[in-house]
Design a protein around this motif. Structure first.
Motif, mmCIF file in Angstrom:
data_model
loop_
_atom_site.group_PDB
_atom_site.id
_atom_site.type_symbol
_atom_site.label_atom_id
_atom_site.label_comp_id
_atom_site.label_asym_id
_atom_site.label_seq_id
_atom_site.Cartn_x
_atom_site.Cartn_y
_atom_site.Cartn_z
ATOM 1 N N GLU A 73 41.218 21.201 40.499
ATOM 2 C CA GLU A 73 42.099 20.200 41.137
ATOM 3 C C GLU A 73 43.803 20.700 39.664
ATOM 4 O OE1 GLU A 73 45.320 18.025 39.359
ATOM 5 O OE2 GLU A 73 43.643 18.333 37.699
ATOM 6 N N ILE A 102 46.644 20.201 38.890
ATOM 7 C CA ILE A 102 47.622 19.681 38.259
ATOM 8 C C ILE A 102 47.501 19.675 36.230
ATOM 9 C CG2 ILE A 102 48.232 17.699 37.451
ATOM 10 C CD1 ILE A 102 49.290 16.633 40.165
ATOM 11 N N SER A 103 46.116 19.754 36.633
ATOM 12 C CA SER A 103 45.467 20.138 35.334
ATOM 13 C C SER A 103 44.448 21.482 35.549
ATOM 14 C CB SER A 103 44.515 19.072 35.061
ATOM 15 O OG SER A 103 43.049 19.219 34.900
ATOM 16 N N GLY A 104 44.553 22.377 36.402
ATOM 17 C CA GLY A 104 44.032 23.246 36.347
ATOM 18 C C GLY A 104 42.279 23.196 36.143
ATOM 19 N N MET A 105 42.223 22.295 36.614
ATOM 20 C CA MET A 105 40.296 22.149 36.106
ATOM 21 C C MET A 105 39.681 22.633 37.450
ATOM 22 S SD MET A 105 38.396 18.860 35.929
ATOM 23 C CE MET A 105 39.070 18.030 36.877
ATOM 24 N N ARG A 120 50.331 27.704 42.510
ATOM 25 C CA ARG A 120 52.048 26.837 41.708
ATOM 26 C C ARG A 120 53.298 28.337 42.103
ATOM 27 N NH1 ARG A 120 51.817 23.556 36.761
ATOM 28 N NH2 ARG A 120 54.443 22.766 37.151
ATOM 29 N N THR A 161 46.111 16.760 44.309
ATOM 30 C CA THR A 161 45.674 17.251 45.217
ATOM 31 C C THR A 161 44.232 17.855 45.011
ATOM 32 O OG1 THR A 161 47.796 17.742 45.392
ATOM 33 C CG2 THR A 161 46.871 19.745 46.981
ATOM 34 N N LEU A 162 43.479 18.777 45.944
ATOM 35 C CA LEU A 162 42.477 19.291 45.441
ATOM 36 C C LEU A 162 42.522 20.805 45.910
ATOM 37 C CD1 LEU A 162 39.645 19.532 44.067
ATOM 38 C CD2 LEU A 162 38.736 18.513 47.046
ATOM 39 N N PHE A 179 36.310 12.323 43.918
ATOM 40 C CA PHE A 179 37.097 12.820 43.703
ATOM 41 C C PHE A 179 38.589 11.658 42.717
ATOM 42 C CE2 PHE A 179 42.223 15.189 43.994
ATOM 43 C CZ PHE A 179 41.800 16.045 42.924
ATOM 44 N N GLU A 209 36.086 20.492 28.778
ATOM 45 C CA GLU A 209 36.708 20.079 29.380
ATOM 46 C C GLU A 209 38.374 19.570 29.030
ATOM 47 O OE1 GLU A 209 38.239 21.287 32.235
ATOM 48 O OE2 GLU A 209 39.739 19.784 32.560
ATOM 49 N N ARG A 258 39.452 21.717 26.691
ATOM 50 C CA ARG A 258 40.547 23.288 27.425
ATOM 51 C C ARG A 258 42.105 22.749 27.350
ATOM 52 N NH1 ARG A 258 42.427 23.822 31.868
ATOM 53 N NH2 ARG A 258 41.827 21.547 32.767
ATOM 54 N N ARG A 259 41.433 20.906 27.747
ATOM 55 C CA ARG A 259 42.951 19.974 28.341
ATOM 56 C C ARG A 259 44.159 20.460 27.446
ATOM 57 N NH1 ARG A 259 42.166 15.672 33.084
ATOM 58 N NH2 ARG A 259 40.869 17.003 34.183
ATOM 59 N N GLN A 271 45.636 23.154 26.488
ATOM 60 C CA GLN A 271 46.822 23.245 27.490
ATOM 61 C C GLN A 271 47.611 22.847 27.269
ATOM 62 O OE1 GLN A 271 45.874 21.880 31.618
ATOM 63 N NE2 GLN A 271 46.586 23.628 32.538
ATOM 64 N N TYR A 327 46.902 12.159 31.289
ATOM 65 C CA TYR A 327 47.254 13.748 30.777
ATOM 66 C C TYR A 327 47.861 14.776 31.636
ATOM 67 C CZ TYR A 327 46.010 18.192 30.182
ATOM 68 O OH TYR A 327 46.052 19.808 29.654
ATOM 69 N N LEU A 350 51.235 16.601 30.068
ATOM 70 C CA LEU A 350 51.194 17.702 30.340
ATOM 71 C C LEU A 350 52.419 18.470 31.237
ATOM 72 C CD1 LEU A 350 49.828 20.642 29.920
ATOM 73 C CD2 LEU A 350 49.410 19.923 32.650
#
Lengths: 135, 267
Positions: free
Chosen positions: A24, A26-29, A51, A92-93, B93, B138, B141-142, B145, B202, B206
């Motif tokens: 993902e 946007i968050s870089g997950m 990016r 986006t994915l 998703f 996770e 991590r956020r 970030q 989130y 960011l």
């Protein structure tokens, strides 16, 4: 129609596939990976790559903005394919696939990724979905 | 004795392989399916209902209809897929995205009273599963970030105010940053904007920190500036909100120009 896990299995079934990860951006997950030793690290790196490409290519384009269909990076040993997918609700994915340079067919892989994308977002007609699931 | 934190409650429920919901004070709810988190909602973040509506695929009334039609076996998600509102992959998703977004804010919310309701399910059903340690990792991590992007929480809860003028002549924005700047009205906070745009809170936070790091947001010192200085006796009118900066000239430059002019005239 396939779900996220089905999507990753389909991607890994592309001839020459070494490993794959869904990100993902946007968050870089890291959402789901197969064969990736450190998914968090890979997701961070691939998000940066995507990016940087978006920004760099946007600057080099007369319009100043671009939409990337896919990215191909060739290294000494492998191909990296990165394909963004517009998902209906949450942005986006990224599908990121690493393939063996010798054992893979780039054109075929790109076509397969295209089909998988359509299956994930249900862009095919019901009939052709049924066919591709049956394969 | 202090009530157990949400982390501790969830870890315990995961060990017990529990299915049900944990109500986290007034902040939100976490749903578990056999010891794994299958959905979470928070008062701070847009939930699946708002995300669906914002996507334009279905109206708010449509979502309510599906919610009411979903039976005790929580098949709301399947109904959405069968109606062609979104694909299976998109459902998964968006459920996982909304869950992470809510969890991030719920886990930061200190130690509100948690109440477990055994067997309770969310109308959407379970479409993605997070094991508890993975979810914690996770969220951590956020947090890191956010810190890495811009190490100050100063702008997180304040109205988003874009600077009136760019420091340079050119700027490159992501699609999300653009949406944020267009929607910013100097009163809405990042969380308000997330709800308005139907974007994860989130991701909005960011983007705000990225914009702050790029110098595109007025930081509080600047926002407060017009109110702080005392009015001078015969100062210029201060009631205009726009504060065009006076041209800053270096006096040595002027001297240099005078010398240059003199030198040219002497030729």
């Amino acid at each position: 129609m396939i779900g996220i896990e089905g999507c990753l299995s389909e991607v890994m079934s592309i001839p020459g596939a070494l490993d794959a990860i869904l990100v993902e951006p946007i968050s870089g997950m890291a959402i789901l990976g197969k064969g990736v030793p450190d998914p968090v690290r890979s997701a961070a790196g691939l998000t940066e790559t995507f990016r940087a490409a978006l920004e760099g290519v946007a600057m080099a384009s007369p319009e100043g903005t671009v939409r990337i269909d896919d990215m191909i990076i060739t290294t000494e040993t492998s191909y990296h394919l990165i394909r963004p997918i517009e998902m209906a609700v949450q942005g986006t994915l990224l599908i990121c696939l690493r393939m063996d340079l010798e054992r893979s067919n780039l054109a075929l892989a790109r076509r397969r990724l295209c089909t998988i994308t359509d299956q994930l977002t249900d862009q095919l007609t019901a009939q052709s979905t049924a066919q591709s699931t049956a394969q | 004795m202090a009530p157990p934190t949400l982390d501790a409650v969830l870890t315990g429920l995961a060990r017990d392989n529990a299915t049900g919901s944990v109500r986290v004070g007034k902040e939100g709810t976490v749903y578990l399916t056999r010891g794994r988190v299958s959905y979470a909602e928070s008062a701070t973040t847009p939930g699946i209902e708002e995300l669906l509506t914002a996507s334009g695929r279905i109206t708010a009334t449509g979502v309510r209809g599906v919610r009411q039609a979903s039976g005790p076996e929580a098949d709301g998600g399947d109904l959405l897929v069968n109606k062609g509102v979104l694909s299976r992959g998109e459902l998964e998703f968006s459920a996982l995205g909304a869950t992470l977004d809510a969890s991030f804010f719920l886990l930061r919310s200190g130690a509100p009273r948690c109440r477990f309701k055994d067997g309770d399910t969310h109308w959407l059903g379970a479409h993605w599963f997070f094991d508890i340690p993975g979810l914690f990792r996770e969220c951590e991590r956020r947090t890191e970030q956010l810190e890495r992007t811009w190490p100050s929480a100063e702008l997180d809860d304040r109205p988003v105010v874009p600077v009136e003028r760019l420091g340079g002549g050119h700027v490159l924005l992501t699609a999300h940053q653009w949406e944020l700047l267009v929607a910013a009205d100097s009163t809405a906070t990042p969380v308000d904007l997330a709800r308005r745009l139907g974007r994860p809170a989130y991701a909005t936070l960011l983007a705000v920190r990225e914009l702050a790091a790029a110098g595109l947001l007025a930081v509080q010192a600047e926002v407060d500036a017009p109110a702080l200085p005392k009015r001078k006796a015969a100062g210029p009118a201060r009631d205009t909100p726009a504060r065009p900066r006076p041209p800053q000239a270096d006096p040595t430059d002027v001297n240099l120009l005078i010398r240059l002019r003199d030198a040219l005239e002497a030729l």
